[in-house]
Motif scaffolding. Structure first.
Motif, PDB file in Angstrom:
ATOM      1  N   CYS A 241       0.827  -1.211   0.000  1.00  0.00           N
ATOM      2  CA  CYS A 241       0.000   0.000   0.000  1.00  0.00           C
ATOM      3  C   CYS A 241       0.861   1.261   0.000  1.00  0.00           C
ATOM      4  N   ASP A 242       1.914   1.264   0.824  1.00  0.00           N
ATOM      5  CA  ASP A 242       2.721   2.474   0.937  1.00  0.00           C
ATOM      6  C   ASP A 242       3.539   2.744  -0.319  1.00  0.00           C
ATOM      7  N   ALA A 243       4.004   1.710  -0.989  1.00  0.00           N
ATOM      8  CA  ALA A 243       4.720   1.935  -2.244  1.00  0.00           C
ATOM      9  C   ALA A 243       3.785   2.509  -3.297  1.00  0.00           C
ATOM     10  N   GLN A 244       2.581   1.971  -3.392  1.00  0.00           N
ATOM     11  CA  GLN A 244       1.608   2.491  -4.340  1.00  0.00           C
ATOM     12  C   GLN A 244       1.232   3.935  -4.008  1.00  0.00           C
ATOM     13  N   GLU A 245       1.063   4.215  -2.707  1.00  0.00           N
ATOM     14  CA  GLU A 245       0.760   5.574  -2.276  1.00  0.00           C
ATOM     15  C   GLU A 245       1.918   6.513  -2.571  1.00  0.00           C
ATOM     16  N   GLY A 246       3.143   6.079  -2.288  1.00  0.00           N
ATOM     17  CA  GLY A 246       4.300   6.929  -2.502  1.00  0.00           C
ATOM     18  C   GLY A 246       4.509   7.273  -3.966  1.00  0.00           C
ATOM     19  N   MET A 247       4.382   6.286  -4.825  1.00  0.00           N
ATOM     20  CA  MET A 247       4.566   6.540  -6.254  1.00  0.00           C
ATOM     21  C   MET A 247       3.445   7.410  -6.814  1.00  0.00           C
ATOM     22  N   THR A 248       2.215   7.149  -6.353  1.00  0.00           N
ATOM     23  CA  THR A 248       1.078   7.962  -6.802  1.00  0.00           C
ATOM     24  C   THR A 248       1.240   9.406  -6.343  1.00  0.00           C
ATOM     25  N   ALA A 249       1.672   9.590  -5.084  1.00  0.00           N
ATOM     26  CA  ALA A 249       1.876  10.939  -4.550  1.00  0.00           C
ATOM     27  C   ALA A 249       2.967  11.672  -5.315  1.00  0.00           C
ATOM     28  N   PHE A 250       4.034  10.967  -5.648  1.00  0.00           N
ATOM     29  CA  PHE A 250       5.133  11.587  -6.399  1.00  0.00           C
ATOM     30  C   PHE A 250       4.640  12.061  -7.764  1.00  0.00           C
ATOM     31  N   LEU A 251       3.887  11.214  -8.443  1.00  0.00           N
ATOM     32  CA  LEU A 251       3.390  11.577  -9.768  1.00  0.00           C
ATOM     33  C   LEU A 251       2.392  12.733  -9.696  1.00  0.00           C
TER      34      LEU A 251
END
Length: 261
Positions: A241-251
């Motif tokens: 979940c956190d990797a998906q959140e982190g990448m989405t937030a970065f984009l």
């Protein structure tokens, strides 16, 4: 956390940081069996505390640790001697096994098993007044268990020189050799460690745990095997979940909101 039943180890909290403090300055924070057992218990309790993201190991008084309590090693049976060093190995192993990064905060001499403790921690910050040595050879007790962590931290030739001579190295040399990450003035040590710990603690706790576990898994593997195992690890990490959140937030050019999952 339950209270640690020890007069030589205390635990405390500062937001997401957990502090394990050696509190026997009169005996230069010697790593007696009871002290090592209490420290191991404290680390395991930090591991279970979801609010703690980084652990700091520090000491009261002018010395970080003088190493093993030699009174426990004189006129004892082989079983007694083996029990002491097994307890030490358990402590050092636990530092690598818990999910949080562990930072050594070194304000003074770290000798023998005390040097081993610094070398074992994931990171280390030292005061300019710190020094490091493995002087066992001078009393007929070669620092064989400290050698394990020391060799992996600074390499063969440098470790062998320290082990064979027992000569201490200063904080600047320790940083140059890779035994510690940073060296600061004594009055800046607390703040420097806290700043570093808080910087690390700002990341996802689950990601930190994945990364720490992966680091120690791959470090002694061959390069091809390390790439195979880390490729699988990174793919699994990417699904969290956190990797998906982190990448989405970065984009999306926003700050991530960690769920620690």
């Amino acid at each position: 956390m339950s209270e640690i039943n020890s007069t030589t180890v205390t635990v405390s909290h500062d937001g997401p940081l957990g502090y394990l403090t050696l509190t026997d300055p009169r005996r230069r924070n010697a790593l007696s069996t009871s002290t090592m057992q209490a420290a191991t218990t404290a680390l395991r309790e930090f591991d279970r505390d979801q609010d703690v993201r980084v652990v700091v190991v520090r000491a009261e008084g002018p010395a970080f640790s003088a190493g093993h309590d030699l009174t426990e090693l004189v006129d004892r049976t082989l079983d007694d001697e083996e029990a002491v060093f097994a307890t030490c190995v358990e402590l050092m192993t636990t530092i690598h096994e818990i999910r949080q990064p562990v930072i050594a905060q070194v304000a003074g001499p770290a000798f023998a098993a005390g040097c081993q403790l610094v070398a074992t921690c994931d990171l280390a910050v030292a005061s300019t007044t710190a020094s490091f040595s493995t002087p066992g050879v001078r009393i007929g007790l070669f620092c064989s268990t400290p050698m394990v962590a020391l060799t992996r931290a600074i390499g063969r030739k440098r470790a062998m020189k320290m082990l064979l001579t027992g000569e201490p190295i200063d904080a600047a040399t320790a940083a140059d050799w890779g035994l510690v990450n940073d060296v600061v003035e004594p009055d800046a040590l607390d703040g420097a460690v806290r700043d570093l710990a808080l910087q690390i603690a700002s990341s996802s706790a689950s990601t930190l745990a994945i990364g720490k576990r992966a680091f120690y898994r791959q470090i002694d593997e061959s390069e091809p095997q390390a790439y195979r195992s880390m490729s699988s690890t990174m793919a699994t990490n990417a699904m969290t979940c956190d990797a998906q959140e982190g990448m989405t937030a970065f984009l999306a050019k926003r700050e991530p909101v960690w769920s620690d999952r």
